[in-house]
Design an enzyme around this catalytic site. Structure first.
Site, PDB file in Angstrom:
ATOM      1  N   SER A  88       0.644  -1.263  -0.145  1.00 33.31           N
ATOM      2  CA  SER A  88       0.017   0.150   0.111  1.00 33.31           C
ATOM      3  C   SER A  88       0.929   1.418   0.031  1.00 33.31           C
ATOM      4  O   SER A  88       0.167   2.467   0.081  1.00 33.31           O
ATOM      5  CB  SER A  88      -0.999   0.108   1.009  1.00 33.31           C
ATOM      6  OG  SER A  88      -1.972  -0.811   0.917  1.00 33.31           O
ATOM      7  N   LYS A  91      -0.269   3.471  -2.709  1.00 33.17           N
ATOM      8  CA  LYS A  91      -1.164   4.607  -2.709  1.00 33.17           C
ATOM      9  C   LYS A  91      -0.650   6.060  -2.536  1.00 33.17           C
ATOM     10  O   LYS A  91      -1.368   6.942  -2.791  1.00 33.17           O
ATOM     11  CB  LYS A  91      -2.037   4.258  -1.438  1.00 33.17           C
ATOM     12  CG  LYS A  91      -2.934   3.104  -1.670  1.00 33.17           C
ATOM     13  CD  LYS A  91      -3.789   2.791  -0.631  1.00 33.17           C
ATOM     14  CE  LYS A  91      -4.824   1.727  -0.687  1.00 33.17           C
ATOM     15  NZ  LYS A  91      -4.012   0.553  -0.359  1.00 33.17           N
ATOM     16  N   SER A 148      -6.280   3.309   4.235  1.00 33.15           N
ATOM     17  CA  SER A 148      -5.747   2.667   3.310  1.00 33.15           C
ATOM     18  C   SER A 148      -6.708   1.557   2.595  1.00 33.15           C
ATOM     19  O   SER A 148      -6.322   0.734   2.212  1.00 33.15           O
ATOM     20  CB  SER A 148      -4.455   1.633   3.744  1.00 33.15           C
ATOM     21  OG  SER A 148      -3.621   1.174   2.887  1.00 33.15           O
ATOM     22  N   LYS A 250       2.648   6.641   4.728  1.00 32.62           N
ATOM     23  CA  LYS A 250       1.783   5.692   4.479  1.00 32.62           C
ATOM     24  C   LYS A 250       2.469   4.557   4.997  1.00 32.62           C
ATOM     25  O   LYS A 250       3.724   4.294   4.950  1.00 32.62           O
ATOM     26  CB  LYS A 250       1.840   5.825   2.971  1.00 32.62           C
ATOM     27  CG  LYS A 250       0.593   4.617   2.392  1.00 32.62           C
ATOM     28  CD  LYS A 250      -0.495   5.068   2.666  1.00 32.62           C
ATOM     29  CE  LYS A 250      -1.700   4.111   2.265  1.00 32.62           C
ATOM     30  NZ  LYS A 250      -1.561   2.791   3.436  1.00 32.62           N
TER      31      LYS A 250
END
Length: 314
Positions: A88, A91, A148, A250
């Protein structure tokens, strides 16, 4: 490995070779790197190394990097260019392109985007968006940055790129523009795909460029929590609000990546980007990021000292 599995892996690696060759040709015309003064051109890449082309990413292997935010100088590295699965962390690029669209006036945070059946069907983590519904851009951005949410990321991809594949092309163009040279994006959320690979260095480059290009949106990935349609979500980045100076960016996890985290942190006027990939557990990953922040920014101030310091405007 079964014969069928081996055949699928060969096909995936051939597809990666073709995709990276195309993106390299495009990136050679548009490549740039972030400096203290902004984006400046860098020499084009004329060849793709065999390990990238074949997608030889190590499974759950550690990789770390600490970068000075202002200068881009690398302060510490461990396997910085080894191929890894970003999960992730991907992202950050999806948010980058979304914020590009907002800042260019193509869309606004108050606009809505249509949720397709494909987007709604994405695997967790997700917001549980309903097919046919429309969701505000600001809610999608918060859902991506804080929860997320894989469904929210796919909504953004399909609405901005026309399809997952179209958006992946946009991701690759942006990646080459900002100097990411060992990354392949094929989806907007980081769900498992052997072709979706990156490195600790490229993830630091992405985080630095994202923050520098869109400073007014830093609050999206600095929030400790977010509520959507009456349901509260805690940020997946548990260092927010618990480790002094950490204010983004993140987390990521899939089975083959291990536990990943890119963190932005500032203490006493100095800011760093810290990347840790391949943690055995979320707790181990968080502890390693905290250790690196303390090492390269100095120990956290006492509560009384912090209260006496002026507020940072970074």
């Amino acid at each position: 490995m079964s014969l069928a599995s081996a055949a699928r892996l060969v096909i995936a690696r051939r597809a990666l070779l073709l995709a990276l060759a195309a993106s390299a040709a495009l990136g050679g015309c548009q490549s740039a790197q972030l400096t203290a003064q902004g984006l400046s051109p860098v020499p084009p890449k004329t060849a793709i190394s065999q390990d990238i082309a074949l997608g030889y990413a190590e499974v759950r292997a550690p990789a770390e990097l600490v970068m000075d935010y202002k200068t881009g100088r690398v302060l510490y590295e461990l396997n910085p260019d080894g191929l890894r699965y970003p999960a992730s962390l991907t992202k950050m690029m999806t948010l980058f392109l979304l914020f590009d669209a907002v800042d260019s006036g193509k869309i606004s945070l108050d606009d809505t985007m249509l949720v397709s059946p494909n987007a709604a069907a994405q695997a967790p983590s997700k917001l549980g968006l309903k097919p046919g519904s429309r969701v505000r851009v600001s809610d999608l951005a918060h859902g991506i940055a804080t929860k997320s949410a894989n469904d929210a990321a796919m909504v953004v991809a399909e609405n901005l790129g026309g399809s997952k594949e179209g958006f992946a092309n946009l991701m690759m163009t942006k990646a080459r523009q900002i100097g990411m040279t060992r990354t392949s994006f094929v989806n907007p959320n980081g769900l498992p795909d052997p072709r979706q690979i990156s490195t600790a260095r490229d993830m630091a480059t992405l985080a630095r460029a994202l923050r520098a290009s869109h400073p007014r949106f830093t609050s999206f990935y600095a929030m400790t929590g977010y509520a959507y349609e009456g349901k509260a979500y805690r940020s997946t980045n548990h260092l927010l609000g618990t480790v002094q100076g950490v204010d983004g960016m993140k987390t990521g996890f899939i089975r083959d990546s291990g536990f990943n985290l890119v963190a932005s942190a500032e203490r006493r006027g100095q800011r760093v980007i810290v990347v840790v990939i391949g943690g055995k557990t979320g707790r181990e990953r968080d502890a390693e990021v905290t250790r690196l922040v303390d090492t390269y920014l100095g120990p956290a101030e006492s509560i009384s000292t912090v209260a006496a310091l002026p507020a940072s405007n970074t």
